[in-house]
Each structure stands twice: as structure tokens, then as C-alpha cells.
Design an enzyme around this catalytic site. Structure first.
Site, short mmCIF file in Angstrom:
data_model
loop_
_atom_site.label_atom_id
_atom_site.label_comp_id
_atom_site.label_asym_id
_atom_site.label_seq_id
_atom_site.Cartn_x
_atom_site.Cartn_y
_atom_site.Cartn_z
N ASN A 196 0.87 -1.18 0.00
CA ASN A 196 0.00 0.00 0.00
C ASN A 196 0.90 1.23 0.00
OD1 ASN A 196 -1.91 1.96 0.39
ND2 ASN A 196 -2.41 1.37 2.52
N TRP A 197 1.01 1.84 -1.15
CA TRP A 197 1.93 2.99 -1.27
C TRP A 197 1.34 4.28 -0.71
CZ3 TRP A 197 3.98 2.45 -7.03
CH2 TRP A 197 4.78 1.30 -7.09
N LYS A 198 0.06 4.23 -0.37
CA LYS A 198 -0.61 5.43 0.17
C LYS A 198 -0.39 6.62 -0.77
CE LYS A 198 -0.22 3.36 4.68
NZ LYS A 198 -0.20 3.49 6.13
N HIS A 219 -9.70 1.07 4.80
CA HIS A 219 -8.42 1.25 5.50
C HIS A 219 -8.63 2.21 6.68
CE1 HIS A 219 -4.34 2.57 6.34
NE2 HIS A 219 -3.93 1.45 5.77
N GLU A 258 -7.01 4.65 7.72
CA GLU A 258 -6.81 6.07 7.40
C GLU A 258 -8.07 6.65 6.73
OE1 GLU A 258 -3.04 5.62 5.39
OE2 GLU A 258 -2.16 5.09 7.31
N GLU A 310 -5.60 -5.17 10.56
CA GLU A 310 -4.62 -4.11 10.78
C GLU A 310 -4.95 -3.36 12.07
OE1 GLU A 310 -2.63 -2.93 6.96
OE2 GLU A 310 -4.46 -1.73 6.98
N GLY A 354 2.11 2.29 11.00
CA GLY A 354 3.07 3.39 10.92
C GLY A 354 3.76 3.72 12.23
N SER A 359 3.01 -2.06 10.49
CA SER A 359 4.45 -2.14 10.73
C SER A 359 5.07 -3.49 10.37
CB SER A 359 4.78 -1.77 12.18
OG SER A 359 4.38 -0.43 12.44
N GLY A 403 2.81 -1.03 4.43
CA GLY A 403 2.77 0.36 4.01
C GLY A 403 4.20 0.85 3.84
N GLY A 404 4.75 1.43 4.89
CA GLY A 404 6.09 2.02 4.85
C GLY A 404 7.15 1.10 4.25
P1 PGA Z 1 2.59 0.39 7.77
O1 PGA Z 1 1.16 0.62 7.09
O2 PGA Z 1 3.12 -0.89 7.23
O3 PGA Z 1 3.39 1.59 7.35
O4 PGA Z 1 2.37 0.32 9.24
C1 PGA Z 1 0.29 -0.45 6.92
C2 PGA Z 1 -1.03 0.03 6.41
O5 PGA Z 1 -1.42 1.17 6.67
O6 PGA Z 1 -1.72 -0.66 5.69
#
Ligand code: PGA
Length: 252
Positions: free
Chosen positions: A9-11, A98, A100, A167, A173, A208, A229-230
Site C-alpha cells: 500500500n503505497w498510500k 483502511h 486512514e 490491521e 506506521g 508495521s 505500508g512504509g
Molecule cells: P505500515 O502501514 O506498514 O506503514 O504500518 C500499513 C497500512 O497502513 O496498511
């Protein structure tokens, strides 16, 4: 055994040019791997979907594409929104719900349900994200929250294919994660919940996840992959997650 699945997930990161560069390195990293032991799903921003989709057509690797969101109407006067029909031309999957989107953009379980239905109607496979906040966890409400999110998002009766990403909001994050056995317990409950409707799905862990902790998660029986994500923003690190993660699953 279900083929493990690794989602990037590149956001709101990467321009079209940066996405193309990423693919170039990513492909090189993955060439040596056995091609039947994993599936990767890249979720770039909308603006890069067409370019990434074109590049992937030339790449003989099990890499698919997802959008990070959609709007549930087919078309209309909805400035700034993207419909399932538009996405259908570009990708196979779509991330829905998600944390967010729920937290920053006020998405409700009801809207999430509409999005899941709209995606499925167009033949897109939804990747539904669920998870508890730190406070809900402290109060021992983890399963209650997840069960509500699942029941309001999914119509078990006529559920078509779906992927679930567990999640925990407090792990996204932050560099913090649950112990793999704690995540496994939630995955097991999700699996049981789905089986009440005689359904099954790949259930991925997210929050994470990285190349250091991937093996611990993948050794658990009900964890079928991760949503990163990251750690997915670097092609080398994400390829390492796929490599170590799929090997850990096979050696279980
Ligand atoms: P993260 O993000 O790996 O940076 O914690 C995961 C996500 O938001 O799906």
C-alpha cells in the site's frame, strides 16, 4: 495451502516516474524466486495505476494491481471520485475501509458495505481492512470491534471473493506490532466467523510489517500474507518481505 499474498500500500507516495522506476528494480529482485509460491499486489495512487498496469503486462510475474479506494456509485456528478467501473479497466483488487479512510475521512461501516458491494458487482476483489484502536484494545474490545466491522461490511450470505487485512490501528506506521501469536488469535477468529457463512478468505496481517518481522507472522497457520505500508515503498525491502515470507510459509 493458500498462496501467500503480499500487498504494497503505497498510500500517497510515488509519482508516475517513481512508480516506473520502482517496477524496474522490483522485477529484477523477484526474477529468481519460484513463481508459484507467492502473489504480490501493488496499490499505487490512482495517478500511477495506468502506467503500472501497462508495465505489468510485459512482466511475467504474479504481480497484480489494487486501487486504494473507490466510490460506490457507477458514475455521476461526484467531483473527485473514481468508480468501480473505471477501476475495472486497470486493476483486479481494491482496498476498502483502511483505517486512514475511516479515521481521517470519516468513512463509516455503512459506506464500507456499499463500497464492497459496488466493487464485487464490477468484478473487483475487495481487500477489506479491519482493526481495533489502542483504546479498544486496552478495554478488551478487540474482537467485538472486528466482529462489528466484518458484519457491517460483508453480507455473508452472498459474499463473493474477498481478502481481509487485520490491521490494528495502533500498529500502523508506529513500528509497534502485536506478537505473531496475538495476531494469529484474531485471524483464527476471523476465519471462524467466515466459516459460519461457509466462506473462507485469505486473511493478511498489516501494521508495521517489515523484512525483520515477516517470518514470525508467516509461520502462524492463519496468517496468509501481509499488507505493508512504509516497508513496501522500497522495492528491495518489499521483495525481501515476499522472499522471506513465502519461504517461511512453505517451511511451516
Ligand atoms: P505500515 O502501514 O506498514 O506503514 O504500518 C500499513 C497500512 O497502513 O496498511
Amino acid at each position: 495451502m493458500q498462496i501467500p499474498c503480499f500487498i504494497a500500500n503505497w498510500k500517497m507516495y510515488k509519482t508516475i516516474a517513481e512508480s516506473a522506476d520502482y517496477l524496474h528494480s522490483f522485477e529484477k529482485e523477484l526474477q529468481p524466486l519460484p513463481q508459484d509460491a507467492w502473489e504480490a499486489i501493488l496499490a499505487p495512487p490512482y495517478t500511477a495505476l495506468a502506467t503500472v498496469s501497462q508495465i505489468l503486462k510485459q512482466v511475467p510475474l504474479p504481480i497484480r494491481l489494487a486501487a486504494q479506494n473507490l466510490y460506490f456509485e457507477e458514475q455521476g456528478a461526484y467531483t473527485g471520485e473514481i468508480s468501480p467501473r473505471m477501476l475495472r479497466e486497470l486493476c483486479q483488487y481494491v482496498i476498502i475501509g483502511h483505517s486512514e479512510r475511516r479515521g481521517l475521512f470519516g468513512e463509516t461501516d455503512r459506506e464500507i458495505n456499499k463500497k464492497i458491494r459496488a466493487a464485487a458487482k464490477e468484478g473487483l476483489i475487495p481487500i477489506l481492512c479491519v482493526g481495533e484502536t489502542a483504546e479498544e484494545r486496552r478495554e478488551g474490545k478487540t474482537w467485538r470491534v472486528i466482529e462489528r466491522q466484518l458484519s457491517e461490511a460483508l453480507d455473508l450470505g452472498n459474499l463473493s471473493e474477498v481478502l481481509i487485512a487485520y490491521e490494528p490501528v495502533w500498529a500502523i506506521g508506529t513500528g509497534m506490532t502485536p506478537h505473531p501469536s496475538e495476531a494469529e488469535a484474531v485471524h483464527f477468529q476471523i476465519c471462524n466467523y467466515l466459516s459460519q457463512g461457509e466462506k473462507s478468505a485469505r486473511i493478511l496481517y498489516g501494521g508495521s510489517a517489515n523484512d525483520k518481522n515477516i517470518e514470525g507472522f508467516m509461520k502462524e497457520p492463519h496468517i496468509n500474507g501481509v499488507l505493508a505500508g512504509g516497508a513496501s515503498l522500497s522495492p528491495e525491502v518489499f521483495a525481501k518481505i515476499i522472499k522471506l515470507g513465502s519461504a517461511a510459509k512453505i517451511s511451516r
